[in-house]
Design a protein around this motif. Structure first.
Motif, PDB file in Angstrom:
ATOM      1  N   TRP A 112       0.820  -1.209   0.000  1.00 28.79           N
ATOM      2  CA  TRP A 112       0.000   0.000   0.000  1.00 28.79           C
ATOM      3  C   TRP A 112       0.857   1.264   0.000  1.00 28.79           C
ATOM      4  N   ALA A 113       2.106   1.143   0.419  1.00 28.01           N
ATOM      5  CA  ALA A 113       3.003   2.302   0.379  1.00 28.01           C
ATOM      6  C   ALA A 113       3.219   2.775  -1.060  1.00 28.01           C
ATOM      7  N   ILE A 114       3.139   1.850  -2.014  1.00 27.84           N
ATOM      8  CA  ILE A 114       3.324   2.222  -3.419  1.00 27.84           C
ATOM      9  C   ILE A 114       2.196   3.136  -3.878  1.00 27.84           C
ATOM     10  N   LEU A 115       0.974   2.788  -3.502  1.00 22.77           N
ATOM     11  CA  LEU A 115      -0.171   3.621  -3.880  1.00 22.77           C
ATOM     12  C   LEU A 115      -0.086   4.990  -3.209  1.00 22.77           C
ATOM     13  N   VAL A 116       0.321   5.008  -1.939  1.00 21.41           N
ATOM     14  CA  VAL A 116       0.432   6.280  -1.229  1.00 21.41           C
ATOM     15  C   VAL A 116       1.475   7.180  -1.885  1.00 21.41           C
ATOM     16  N   THR A 117       2.550   6.580  -2.407  1.00 18.24           N
ATOM     17  CA  THR A 117       3.622   7.366  -3.038  1.00 18.24           C
ATOM     18  C   THR A 117       3.098   8.208  -4.192  1.00 18.24           C
ATOM     19  N   ALA A 118       2.048   7.761  -4.872  1.00 15.57           N
ATOM     20  CA  ALA A 118       1.496   8.525  -5.993  1.00 15.57           C
ATOM     21  C   ALA A 118       0.997   9.898  -5.556  1.00 15.57           C
ATOM     22  N   ALA A 119       0.627  10.019  -4.273  1.00 17.70           N
ATOM     23  CA  ALA A 119       0.120  11.302  -3.778  1.00 17.70           C
ATOM     24  C   ALA A 119       1.228  12.295  -3.466  1.00 17.70           C
ATOM     25  N   LEU A 120       2.490  11.858  -3.544  1.00 17.58           N
ATOM     26  CA  LEU A 120       3.604  12.753  -3.213  1.00 17.58           C
ATOM     27  C   LEU A 120       3.727  13.911  -4.188  1.00 17.58           C
ATOM     28  N   VAL A 121       3.574  13.633  -5.491  1.00 19.00           N
ATOM     29  CA  VAL A 121       3.931  14.618  -6.521  1.00 19.00           C
ATOM     30  C   VAL A 121       3.196  15.947  -6.358  1.00 19.00           C
ATOM     31  N   PRO A 122       1.854  15.957  -6.334  1.00 18.11           N
ATOM     32  CA  PRO A 122       1.194  17.264  -6.226  1.00 18.11           C
ATOM     33  C   PRO A 122       1.514  17.987  -4.930  1.00 18.11           C
ATOM     34  N   TRP A 123       1.658  17.238  -3.827  1.00 22.53           N
ATOM     35  CA  TRP A 123       1.886  17.911  -2.547  1.00 22.53           C
ATOM     36  C   TRP A 123       3.321  18.405  -2.396  1.00 22.53           C
ATOM     37  N   VAL A 124       4.274  17.781  -3.073  1.00 21.84           N
ATOM     38  CA  VAL A 124       5.637  18.339  -3.105  1.00 21.84           C
ATOM     39  C   VAL A 124       5.620  19.685  -3.811  1.00 21.84           C
ATOM     40  N   LEU A 125       4.976  19.753  -4.978  1.00 19.96           N
ATOM     41  CA  LEU A 125       4.910  21.000  -5.744  1.00 19.96           C
ATOM     42  C   LEU A 125       4.168  22.079  -4.967  1.00 19.96           C
ATOM     43  N   LEU A 126       3.054  21.696  -4.354  1.00 20.66           N
ATOM     44  CA  LEU A 126       2.261  22.677  -3.611  1.00 20.66           C
ATOM     45  C   LEU A 126       2.964  23.121  -2.333  1.00 20.66           C
ATOM     46  N   ALA A 127       3.704  22.211  -1.703  1.00 22.31           N
ATOM     47  CA  ALA A 127       4.425  22.579  -0.482  1.00 22.31           C
ATOM     48  C   ALA A 127       5.515  23.597  -0.780  1.00 22.31           C
ATOM     49  N   VAL A 128       6.215  23.430  -1.905  1.00 18.82           N
ATOM     50  CA  VAL A 128       7.243  24.403  -2.305  1.00 18.82           C
ATOM     51  C   VAL A 128       6.600  25.762  -2.545  1.00 18.82           C
ATOM     52  N   ARG A 129       5.477  25.757  -3.264  1.00 16.88           N
ATOM     53  CA  ARG A 129       4.767  27.011  -3.534  1.00 16.88           C
ATOM     54  C   ARG A 129       4.251  27.644  -2.245  1.00 16.88           C
ATOM     55  N   GLY A 130       3.681  26.799  -1.366  1.00 19.72           N
ATOM     56  CA  GLY A 130       3.121  27.324  -0.126  1.00 19.72           C
ATOM     57  C   GLY A 130       4.173  27.885   0.805  1.00 19.72           C
ATOM     58  N   ALA A 131       5.367  27.274   0.832  1.00 19.60           N
ATOM     59  CA  ALA A 131       6.429  27.764   1.696  1.00 19.60           C
ATOM     60  C   ALA A 131       6.855  29.174   1.307  1.00 19.60           C
ATOM     61  N   ARG A 132       6.811  29.481   0.009  1.00 24.53           N
ATOM     62  CA  ARG A 132       7.194  30.815  -0.457  1.00 24.53           C
ATOM     63  C   ARG A 132       6.167  31.871  -0.085  1.00 24.53           C
ATOM     64  N   ARG A 133       4.914  31.449   0.024  1.00 21.98           N
ATOM     65  CA  ARG A 133       3.858  32.447   0.072  1.00 21.98           C
ATOM     66  C   ARG A 133       3.006  32.388   1.329  1.00 21.98           C
ATOM     67  N   ARG A 134       3.433  31.640   2.320  1.00 23.28           N
ATOM     68  CA  ARG A 134       2.620  31.473   3.508  1.00 23.28           C
ATOM     69  C   ARG A 134       2.388  32.792   4.242  1.00 23.28           C
ATOM     70  N   ALA A 135       3.400  33.621   4.318  1.00 25.35           N
ATOM     71  CA  ALA A 135       3.252  34.896   5.018  1.00 25.35           C
ATOM     72  C   ALA A 135       2.215  35.781   4.336  1.00 25.35           C
ATOM     73  N   ARG A 136       2.245  35.854   2.996  1.00 27.69           N
ATOM     74  CA  ARG A 136       1.269  36.675   2.276  1.00 27.69           C
ATOM     75  C   ARG A 136      -0.140  36.096   2.406  1.00 27.69           C
ATOM     76  N   ASP A 137      -0.247  34.756   2.422  1.00 24.87           N
ATOM     77  CA  ASP A 137      -1.558  34.134   2.578  1.00 24.87           C
ATOM     78  C   ASP A 137      -2.159  34.472   3.942  1.00 24.87           C
ATOM     79  N   ARG A 138      -1.339  34.452   4.970  1.00 23.35           N
ATOM     80  CA  ARG A 138      -1.839  34.780   6.305  1.00 23.35           C
ATOM     81  C   ARG A 138      -2.294  36.237   6.374  1.00 23.35           C
ATOM     82  N   ALA A 139      -1.521  37.123   5.754  1.00 15.66           N
ATOM     83  CA  ALA A 139      -1.886  38.531   5.770  1.00 15.66           C
ATOM     84  C   ALA A 139      -3.194  38.777   5.027  1.00 15.66           C
TER      85      ALA A 139
END
Length: 414
Positions: A174-201
């Motif tokens: 089942w870890a193989i199936l879970v790994t498929a969910a990594l891709v979008p959240w890696v991309l979104l996490a990078v984007r979110g880390a850059r912009r978290r302060a502006r999102d909070r404001a």
């Protein structure tokens, strides 16, 4: 949300929707993947009835703790990064269970994977609120439906995989199936880390529910939060009691065989599939969910009352009615998004509701089972379930007012 030089706002929404659906497919895998393999695992790791009981308590305990932790982590590092962390934790937990050389590691691996799944459970309403704010009902319906399907896959495939290869491969696959969910959240996490302060404001409502030692006390001031918590807790109790005790109850009170009881439990699980799709859409369209609450209460009362008073020959009907009574579970998931103004608030409300709901659900099967041992009858336990179902009426006026959590918290603070 301002434009992003790497991923546009529309691109982020599409990635978020894909990530929600992919992670939804993984959240119920840990629950049903282990118990069907008990006999095979026992060859290498002895599992007594008590040992299996502890493993059976891991899902609600892990989910309840996630309700406490996940919103705080999301505040610290951002929603996207926390969901990425949830995926990584689930992968590690699946692998740990597969490699377990002893019972303690098996329990630890189960706790890890269920904690990750619990993070996903808690933060899914928040993710829907952020990435699909104009389609809360349909998006909640989509991920709830996928979760329902995901809960049926492991029990179906776990034993064949173990027989074909071994139980370790079955658990670890089942870890193989879970790994498929990594891709979008890696991309979104990078984007979110850059912009978290502006999102909070840009999200002033988030400040109302800043994490602190009084977070639960703050949310407890909201009638709407309690209006969601009560039916969620009742639904969770019903679900965990049903999966843990219904086959035994049916054999004792209705005289069915073990095979028939297992089939009836499958009927209960299948009944949730159309509800997972219909309930969120209906909740989003109705002015208030009072009709859904009344229907759920009536279905539970008739279903459990039928098992208590006339279990035969309508046992199938009673099980179907109890399954239909679970309509409040997807309803509550939808309300966590509908009755909040921000994704941060949705995460906090989800954490509050799920912590209480799953904590109570964790002890319900043990308590009702012990009551049966004490009395020698299932009548007291079924009576308690009937009383709990009737308590749904308490939530009706709380949700009929169409309150928004942030507004209620602010008004009480004044």
């Amino acid at each position: 949300m301002p434009s992003d030089p790497v991923i546009s706002r529309r691109g982020a929404s599409l990635l978020g929707i894909a990530g929600i659906l992919l992670i939804a497919a993984t959240l119920r895998l840990p629950v049903g993947a282990l118990s069907p393999l008990a006999d095979q695992i026992s060859v290498d790791i002895p599992l007594s009835a008590a040992a299996l009981g502890v493993l059976g308590m891991m899902p609600p305990i892990g989910f309840a703790l996630s309700g406490l932790i996940a919103p705080l982590v999301a505040r610290r590092v951002g929603l996207e990064t926390t969901l990425l962390l949830a995926v990584v934790i689930m992968i590690l937990g699946h692998v740990a269970r597969a490699l377990a050389g002893g019972y303690l590691v098996l329990v630890l691996g189960s706790f890890i994977v269920l904690l990750g799944a619990g993070f996903g459970n808690v933060l899914m309403p928040s993710a829907v609120k952020r990435f699909a704010p104009h389609a809360l009902g349909p998006m909640t319906a989509a991920y709830a439906m996928i979760m329902a399907v995901g809960s049926a896959v492991p029990p179906t495939l776990a034993v064949p995989l173990a027989e074909e290869i071994d139980w370790r491969f079955s658990l670890g696959s089942w870890a193989i199936l879970v790994t498929a969910a990594l891709v979008p959240w890696v991309l979104l996490a990078v984007r979110g880390a850059r912009r978290r302060a502006r999102d909070r404001a840009a999200d002033p409502d988030a400040a109302i529910l800043e994490p602190d030692p009084h977070r639960f006390a703050t949310l407890a001031r909201s009638r709407t939060v309690w209006g969601i918590t009560i039916p969620f807790t009742i639904s969770s109790i019903s679900a965990y009691v049903t999966f843990a005790l219904l086959p035994v109850i049916l054999q004792d009170v209705a005289g069915v065989t073990a095979t028939e009881a297992g089939s009836l439990l499958a009927v209960f699980a299948i009944t949730g599939l159309p509800l997972a799709f219909l309930a969120p859409v209906l909740t989003a369209r109705l002015r208030t969910p009072t009709v859904i609450l009344a229907a759920s209460m009536a279905l539970f009362l008739v279903g459990y009352g039928g098992l208590l008073l006339a279990p035969q020959p309508l046992v199938l009907l009673w099980v179907v009615l109890i399954g239909l009574g679970q309509v409040t579970f997807p309803m509550c998931l939808t309300l966590m998004s509908l009755r909040t103004r921000s994704s941060q608030s949705a995460a906090s409300v989800s954490g509050f509701v799920q912590t209480i709901g799953y904590a109570v659900a964790a002890i319900a099967p043990l308590a009702l089972g012990a009551l049966h041992e004490l009395t020698g009858s299932w009548a007291p336990s079924l009576t308690i379930l009937i009383v709990l179902a009737a308590l749904t009426i308490v939530a009706m006026p709380m949700l009929a007012a169409r309150g928004i959590v942030e507004d209620e918290v602010r008004a009480r603070a004044r």
